[in-house]
Design a protein around this motif. Structure first.
Motif, PDB file in Angstrom:
ATOM      1  N   GLN A   1      50.976  55.492  30.706  1.00 26.46           N
ATOM      2  CA  GLN A   1      49.715  54.892  31.120  1.00 26.46           C
ATOM      3  C   GLN A   1      48.841  54.720  29.885  1.00 26.46           C
ATOM      4  O   GLN A   1      48.526  55.706  29.216  1.00 26.46           O
ATOM      5  N   VAL A   2      48.433  53.495  29.610  1.00 25.36           N
ATOM      6  CA  VAL A   2      47.631  53.246  28.415  1.00 25.36           C
ATOM      7  C   VAL A   2      46.454  52.334  28.746  1.00 25.36           C
ATOM      8  O   VAL A   2      46.511  51.524  29.684  1.00 25.36           O
ATOM      9  N   VAL A   3      45.410  52.472  27.958  1.00 27.44           N
ATOM     10  CA  VAL A   3      44.307  51.524  27.952  1.00 27.44           C
ATOM     11  C   VAL A   3      44.118  51.088  26.504  1.00 27.44           C
ATOM     12  O   VAL A   3      44.241  51.892  25.586  1.00 27.44           O
ATOM     13  N   ILE A   4      43.855  49.805  26.314  1.00 35.10           N
ATOM     14  CA  ILE A   4      43.690  49.245  24.977  1.00 35.10           C
ATOM     15  C   ILE A   4      42.200  49.074  24.710  1.00 35.10           C
ATOM     16  O   ILE A   4      41.476  48.462  25.515  1.00 35.10           O
ATOM     17  N   GLU A   5      41.746  49.594  23.574  1.00 29.74           N
ATOM     18  CA  GLU A   5      40.329  49.505  23.215  1.00 29.74           C
ATOM     19  C   GLU A   5      40.196  48.829  21.859  1.00 29.74           C
ATOM     20  O   GLU A   5      40.908  49.157  20.913  1.00 29.74           O
ATOM     21  N   SER A   6      39.257  47.883  21.773  1.00 27.23           N
ATOM     22  CA  SER A   6      39.086  47.103  20.546  1.00 27.23           C
ATOM     23  C   SER A   6      37.612  46.809  20.327  1.00 27.23           C
ATOM     24  O   SER A   6      36.818  46.757  21.291  1.00 27.23           O
ATOM     25  N   GLY A   7      37.249  46.600  19.073  1.00 29.54           N
ATOM     26  CA  GLY A   7      35.887  46.219  18.747  1.00 29.54           C
ATOM     27  C   GLY A   7      35.650  44.719  18.819  1.00 29.54           C
ATOM     28  O   GLY A   7      34.524  44.264  18.616  1.00 29.54           O
ATOM     29  N   ALA A   8      36.685  43.942  19.110  1.00 28.03           N
ATOM     30  CA  ALA A   8      36.573  42.484  19.164  1.00 28.03           C
ATOM     31  C   ALA A   8      36.210  42.055  20.581  1.00 28.03           C
ATOM     32  O   ALA A   8      37.077  41.790  21.414  1.00 28.03           O
ATOM     33  N   LEU A   9      34.928  41.970  20.856  1.00 34.12           N
ATOM     34  CA  LEU A   9      34.462  41.717  22.213  1.00 34.12           C
ATOM     35  C   LEU A   9      34.966  40.383  22.751  1.00 34.12           C
ATOM     36  O   LEU A   9      35.365  40.283  23.913  1.00 34.12           O
ATOM     37  N   ASN A  10      34.951  39.347  21.932  1.00 31.14           N
ATOM     38  CA  ASN A  10      35.399  38.036  22.402  1.00 31.14           C
ATOM     39  C   ASN A  10      36.854  38.073  22.870  1.00 31.14           C
ATOM     40  O   ASN A  10      37.217  37.455  23.874  1.00 31.14           O
ATOM     41  N   VAL A  11      37.687  38.810  22.156  1.00 31.14           N
ATOM     42  CA  VAL A  11      39.100  38.895  22.511  1.00 31.14           C
ATOM     43  C   VAL A  11      39.277  39.768  23.752  1.00 31.14           C
ATOM     44  O   VAL A  11      40.083  39.446  24.638  1.00 31.14           O
ATOM     45  N   VAL A  12      38.553  40.873  23.838  1.00 30.33           N
ATOM     46  CA  VAL A  12      38.630  41.731  25.028  1.00 30.33           C
ATOM     47  C   VAL A  12      38.256  40.938  26.270  1.00 30.33           C
ATOM     48  O   VAL A  12      38.919  41.031  27.308  1.00 30.33           O
ATOM     49  N   ARG A  13      37.199  40.147  26.172  1.00 31.61           N
ATOM     50  CA  ARG A  13      36.787  39.326  27.314  1.00 31.61           C
ATOM     51  C   ARG A  13      37.873  38.323  27.684  1.00 31.61           C
ATOM     52  O   ARG A  13      38.160  38.099  28.872  1.00 31.61           O
ATOM     53  N   ALA A  14      38.486  37.722  26.684  1.00 33.42           N
ATOM     54  CA  ALA A  14      39.496  36.694  26.952  1.00 33.42           C
ATOM     55  C   ALA A  14      40.726  37.275  27.635  1.00 33.42           C
ATOM     56  O   ALA A  14      41.227  36.700  28.609  1.00 33.42           O
TER      57      ALA A  14
ATOM     58  N   ALA B   1      50.622  42.933  28.651  1.00 33.04           N
ATOM     59  CA  ALA B   1      49.787  43.781  29.501  1.00 33.04           C
ATOM     60  C   ALA B   1      50.179  43.720  30.971  1.00 33.04           C
ATOM     61  O   ALA B   1      49.696  44.531  31.777  1.00 33.04           O
ATOM     62  N   SER B   2      51.037  42.779  31.338  1.00 27.91           N
ATOM     63  CA  SER B   2      51.477  42.692  32.731  1.00 27.91           C
ATOM     64  C   SER B   2      52.400  43.849  33.112  1.00 27.91           C
ATOM     65  O   SER B   2      52.631  44.103  34.292  1.00 27.91           O
ATOM     66  N   ASN B   3      52.905  44.562  32.116  1.00 27.78           N
ATOM     67  CA  ASN B   3      53.692  45.767  32.382  1.00 27.78           C
ATOM     68  C   ASN B   3      52.802  46.801  33.072  1.00 27.78           C
ATOM     69  O   ASN B   3      51.649  46.999  32.676  1.00 27.78           O
ATOM     70  N   PRO B   4      53.294  47.482  34.108  1.00 30.92           N
ATOM     71  CA  PRO B   4      52.462  48.418  34.869  1.00 30.92           C
ATOM     72  C   PRO B   4      51.866  49.560  34.049  1.00 30.92           C
ATOM     73  O   PRO B   4      50.900  50.188  34.511  1.00 30.92           O
ATOM     74  N   ILE B   5      52.392  49.843  32.866  1.00 31.00           N
ATOM     75  CA  ILE B   5      51.824  50.978  32.129  1.00 31.00           C
ATOM     76  C   ILE B   5      50.445  50.661  31.572  1.00 31.00           C
ATOM     77  O   ILE B   5      49.676  51.568  31.252  1.00 31.00           O
ATOM     78  N   CYS B   6      50.092  49.374  31.454  1.00 31.73           N
ATOM     79  CA  CYS B   6      48.794  48.998  30.885  1.00 31.73           C
ATOM     80  C   CYS B   6      47.738  48.969  31.980  1.00 31.73           C
ATOM     81  O   CYS B   6      47.820  48.184  32.927  1.00 31.73           O
ATOM     82  N   ARG B   7      46.728  49.819  31.832  1.00 24.72           N
ATOM     83  CA  ARG B   7      45.668  49.903  32.825  1.00 24.72           C
ATOM     84  C   ARG B   7      44.487  48.999  32.523  1.00 24.72           C
ATOM     85  O   ARG B   7      43.550  48.931  33.305  1.00 24.72           O
ATOM     86  N   GLY B   8      44.528  48.308  31.390  1.00 24.15           N
ATOM     87  CA  GLY B   8      43.461  47.366  31.097  1.00 24.15           C
ATOM     88  C   GLY B   8      42.948  47.474  29.681  1.00 24.15           C
ATOM     89  O   GLY B   8      43.495  48.197  28.841  1.00 24.15           O
ATOM     90  N   PHE B   9      41.853  46.736  29.443  1.00 26.01           N
ATOM     91  CA  PHE B   9      41.264  46.634  28.122  1.00 26.01           C
ATOM     92  C   PHE B   9      39.792  47.004  28.184  1.00 26.01           C
ATOM     93  O   PHE B   9      39.130  46.793  29.197  1.00 26.01           O
ATOM     94  N   CYS B  10      39.274  47.533  27.091  1.00 20.27           N
ATOM     95  CA  CYS B  10      37.851  47.842  27.032  1.00 20.27           C
ATOM     96  C   CYS B  10      37.345  47.612  25.613  1.00 20.27           C
ATOM     97  O   CYS B  10      38.112  47.604  24.649  1.00 20.27           O
TER      98      CYS B  10
END
Length: 207
Positions: A120-133, A155-164
């Protein structure tokens, strides 16, 4: 696995902290171009790094243009206690713009998550425009659109819980990881014996 060269500068904690402060100053300027300053306030993320939920691994990613014009991709994975599980740095010899580079860093982080058996993972980035996209599936111009689609497919793999999104000061560990390839070669992935400078800055996040 190889690691940072064993130099006096890396062993000296005062030098490490001073270097960290310089990285923050540099990163502030860089992220003003990336973070989408005109976006609504409520869409902007945390100021500092926060631990993920129990059982979830947070993967922070970043990209930086290196002195030779190539792009450094940085990834750091941490658990619910803030413990570092994985550090990766990869140099790509390409002339990408900022958003393309940031999306490639996200894709790299997801690939590492799958390859290392994270559940289970969540991806976090400082690039707001890309996170929104990648989160909202908004339409973006090519060639970025292809990069966004690549991230969304991974990210369509079930282990990805989303981006922030996280503000620039909270993503300094990933930024440091993106610069490691200046010293260690084109790519290095650590799952133990992490570079001392990375561990020091990661510990600062927990204070």
């Amino acid at each position: 696995m190889s690691s940072f060269a064993d130099t006096d500068e890396q062993r000296n904690p005062e030098v490490t902290v001073l270097g960290f402060m310089r990285l923050v100053q540099e990163y502030n300027g860089y992220m003003q171009r990336v973070g989408g300053a005109n976006c609504p306030r409520q869409e902007i993320g945390e100021v500092q790094w926060l631990k993920p939920d129990v059982g979830v691994i947070k993967i922070n990613t970043d990209a930086v243009v290196l002195e030779d014009g190539s792009v450094g991709l940085g990834v750091v994975a941490r658990d619910c206690h803030g413990g570092v599980l994985l550090v990766a740095s990869k140099r790509v010899r390409a002339a990408w713009d900022v958003d393309v580079a940031e999306s490639k860093a996200m894709a790299y982080g997801l690939e590492l998550a799958y390859n290392n058996g994270f559940t289970q993972v969540v991806i976090e980035s400082g690039a707001l425009n890309v996170v929104r996209a990648v989160s909202k599936r908004v339409e973006v111009r090519s060639p970025l659109s292809l990069c966004i689609q690549e991230v969304q497919v991974l990210a369509s793999n079930p282990i990805c819980r989303g981006f922030c999104h996280i503000k620039r000061n909270g993503n300094t560990v990933a930024h440091l990881c993106a610069r490691l390839c200046e010293n260690i070669g084109d790519e290095q992935v650590y799952v133990t014996d992490f570079p001392e400078a990375v561990q020091v800055v990661a510990d600062i996040d927990l204070i």
